[in-house]
Write a protein that holds these residues in place. Structure first.
Motif, PDB file in Angstrom:
ATOM      1  N   MET A 199       0.941  -1.169   0.022  1.00 50.51           N
ATOM      2  CA  MET A 199       0.025  -0.003  -0.210  1.00 50.51           C
ATOM      3  C   MET A 199       1.083   1.175  -0.020  1.00 50.51           C
ATOM      4  O   MET A 199       2.006   1.468   0.734  1.00 50.51           O
ATOM      5  CB  MET A 199      -0.973  -0.028   1.474  1.00 50.51           C
ATOM      6  CG  MET A 199      -2.062  -0.991   1.275  1.00 50.51           C
ATOM      7  SD  MET A 199      -2.927  -0.522   2.749  1.00 50.51           S
ATOM      8  CE  MET A 199      -4.044  -2.208   2.652  1.00 50.51           C
TER       9      MET A 199
ATOM     10  N   GLY B  48      -3.477   0.185  -3.805  1.00 50.06           N
ATOM     11  CA  GLY B  48      -2.809  -1.178  -3.881  1.00 50.06           C
ATOM     12  C   GLY B  48      -3.651  -2.024  -4.605  1.00 50.06           C
ATOM     13  O   GLY B  48      -4.711  -1.657  -5.113  1.00 50.06           O
ATOM     14  N   TRP B  49      -3.293  -3.313  -4.681  1.00 48.52           N
ATOM     15  CA  TRP B  49      -4.114  -4.401  -5.033  1.00 48.52           C
ATOM     16  C   TRP B  49      -5.195  -5.040  -4.040  1.00 48.52           C
ATOM     17  O   TRP B  49      -4.756  -5.594  -3.547  1.00 48.52           O
ATOM     18  CB  TRP B  49      -3.269  -5.603  -5.675  1.00 48.52           C
ATOM     19  CG  TRP B  49      -2.366  -5.087  -6.865  1.00 48.52           C
ATOM     20  CD1 TRP B  49      -0.834  -4.791  -6.652  1.00 48.52           C
ATOM     21  CD2 TRP B  49      -2.581  -5.230  -8.419  1.00 48.52           C
ATOM     22  NE1 TRP B  49      -0.569  -4.416  -7.894  1.00 48.52           N
ATOM     23  CE2 TRP B  49      -1.509  -4.590  -8.982  1.00 48.52           C
ATOM     24  CE3 TRP B  49      -3.766  -5.570  -9.190  1.00 48.52           C
ATOM     25  CZ2 TRP B  49      -1.350  -4.582 -10.348  1.00 48.52           C
ATOM     26  CZ3 TRP B  49      -3.547  -5.576 -10.330  1.00 48.52           C
ATOM     27  CH2 TRP B  49      -2.703  -5.124 -11.031  1.00 48.52           C
TER      28      TRP B  49
ATOM     29  N   GLY C 261      -1.495  -5.219   3.791  1.00 45.51           N
ATOM     30  CA  GLY C 261      -2.367  -5.666   2.693  1.00 45.51           C
ATOM     31  C   GLY C 261      -3.888  -5.394   2.658  1.00 45.51           C
ATOM     32  O   GLY C 261      -4.331  -5.053   3.615  1.00 45.51           O
TER      33      GLY C 261
ATOM     34  N   ILE D  95      -0.467  -3.233  -0.046  1.00 42.82           N
ATOM     35  CA  ILE D  95      -0.696  -1.877  -0.079  1.00 42.82           C
ATOM     36  C   ILE D  95       0.665  -1.379  -0.668  1.00 42.82           C
ATOM     37  O   ILE D  95       1.708  -1.430  -0.060  1.00 42.82           O
ATOM     38  CB  ILE D  95      -1.096  -1.250   1.272  1.00 42.82           C
ATOM     39  CG1 ILE D  95      -2.379  -1.885   1.786  1.00 42.82           C
ATOM     40  CG2 ILE D  95      -1.147   0.238   1.062  1.00 42.82           C
ATOM     41  CD1 ILE D  95      -2.722  -1.376   3.092  1.00 42.82           C
ATOM     42  N   ALA D  96       0.760  -0.882  -1.917  1.00 50.15           N
ATOM     43  CA  ALA D  96       1.990  -0.680  -2.439  1.00 50.15           C
ATOM     44  C   ALA D  96       2.556   0.904  -2.529  1.00 50.15           C
ATOM     45  O   ALA D  96       3.765   0.886  -2.662  1.00 50.15           O
ATOM     46  CB  ALA D  96       1.856  -1.034  -3.877  1.00 50.15           C
TER      47      ALA D  96
END
Length: 278
Positions: free
Chosen positions: A1, A13-14, A111, A158-159
């Motif tokens: 995230m 994020g994804w 995430g 969470i990228a």
């Protein structure tokens, strides 16, 4: 995230991984996969329309909401010319609870994890672990998305946390422009192939599967590029289709041109017109 300087308070994020880099189904730690593109997009549309609540660890009170979601599934990525090492749903989520936000910023929460109900079908006879068999979802209803410390899908992280220069709005503007250009190309090709009028070509293209998908991408990405939550495009498209049917019916009765019939129907059906405009 990541929480960017461009979008303070939002964590990107994804939210869900559907396919791996090769386009094959992505299985989680329970050897289950949700990879049917239409099913996934439909579930997320319903989820967003219902308010898209965020929980922490799938329990307790609501601690935030999904503000943005984009289905970067293989067919859409290919149509938009996007290459990626995974496919799924990209989300931008707001944490409204102070404690949750603190845990996100410290890295304690890593995430996302989806919560809901699914019907599963076995896809392999071989058991990978005792009592576990690979399965794919054949029906899926998304109930909530959670901030979690350890996501079941290892890539659902969470990228974005420190990248202050990420131009998220610009990214969505490019997606909207690309989808719009593809729609225009389909309309022009239809007219070149059949010699039909602009209104007839628009009617055919926007009722086709490809046209509906591109229109949804274009309108959703346009909303996101302005920094607003996506509206209910399913309802908007339904209203537009009803409006178009009324226009075509009036044309058959009166012989009017499309523009004239459209103006008349719009004046007679102000509520339907407003719904079609979103």
């Amino acid at each position: 995230m990541i929480s960017t300087g461009v979008t303070p308070g939002l964590f990107w994020g994804w939210g869900q991984i559907t396919h791996d880099a090769s386009g094959a189904a992505a299985f989680d730690t329970d050897n289950q996969a949700l990879d049917d593109e239409g099913m996934v997009i439909g579930a997320w549309c319903e989820f967003l329309a219902a308010g898209a609540p965020m929980l922490e660890q799938h329990s307790g009170k609501q601690v935030g909401a999904v503000r943005f979601a984009f289905p970067l599934v293989p067919s859409i990525a290919q149509a938009l010319g996007i290459q990626t090492d995974r496919y799924g749903v990209i989300v931008g989520c707001e944490a409204t609870d102070a404690g949750t936000r603190q845990r996100l910023e410290s890295g304690q929460i890593r995430g996302y994890s989806i919560g809901g109900a699914a019907k599963w079908a076995d896809v392999a006879k071989m058991r990978f672990t005792e009592g576990t068999q690979r399965q794919r979802a054949v029906a899926f209803k998304l109930g909530e998305l959670s901030f979690v410390t350890d996501p079941a899908q290892e890539q659902a992280l969470i990228a974005l946390k420190k990248q202050a220069e990420l131009d998220v709005c610009g990214m969505f503007r490019k997606q909207a422009d690309t989808a719009g250009a593809m729609l225009d190309a389909l309309v022009k090709q239809r007219r070149a192939d059949t010699g039909c009028s602009m209104s007839e070509a628009l009617d055919v293209v926007y009722k086709s599967d490809a046209g509906r998908q591109l229109f949804s991408i274009h309108t959703t990405a346009t909303d996101m590029s302005k920094g607003v939550a996506p509206i209910d495009h399913a309802a908007r498209q339904e209203a537009a289709a009803k409006l178009n049917d009324l226009v075509q019916a009036r044309r058959r009765t009166t012989g009017e041109r499309y523009v004239e019939a459209f103006k008349a129907v719009a004046a007679e059906q102000p509520a339907l017109m407003a719904a079609a405009q979103g």
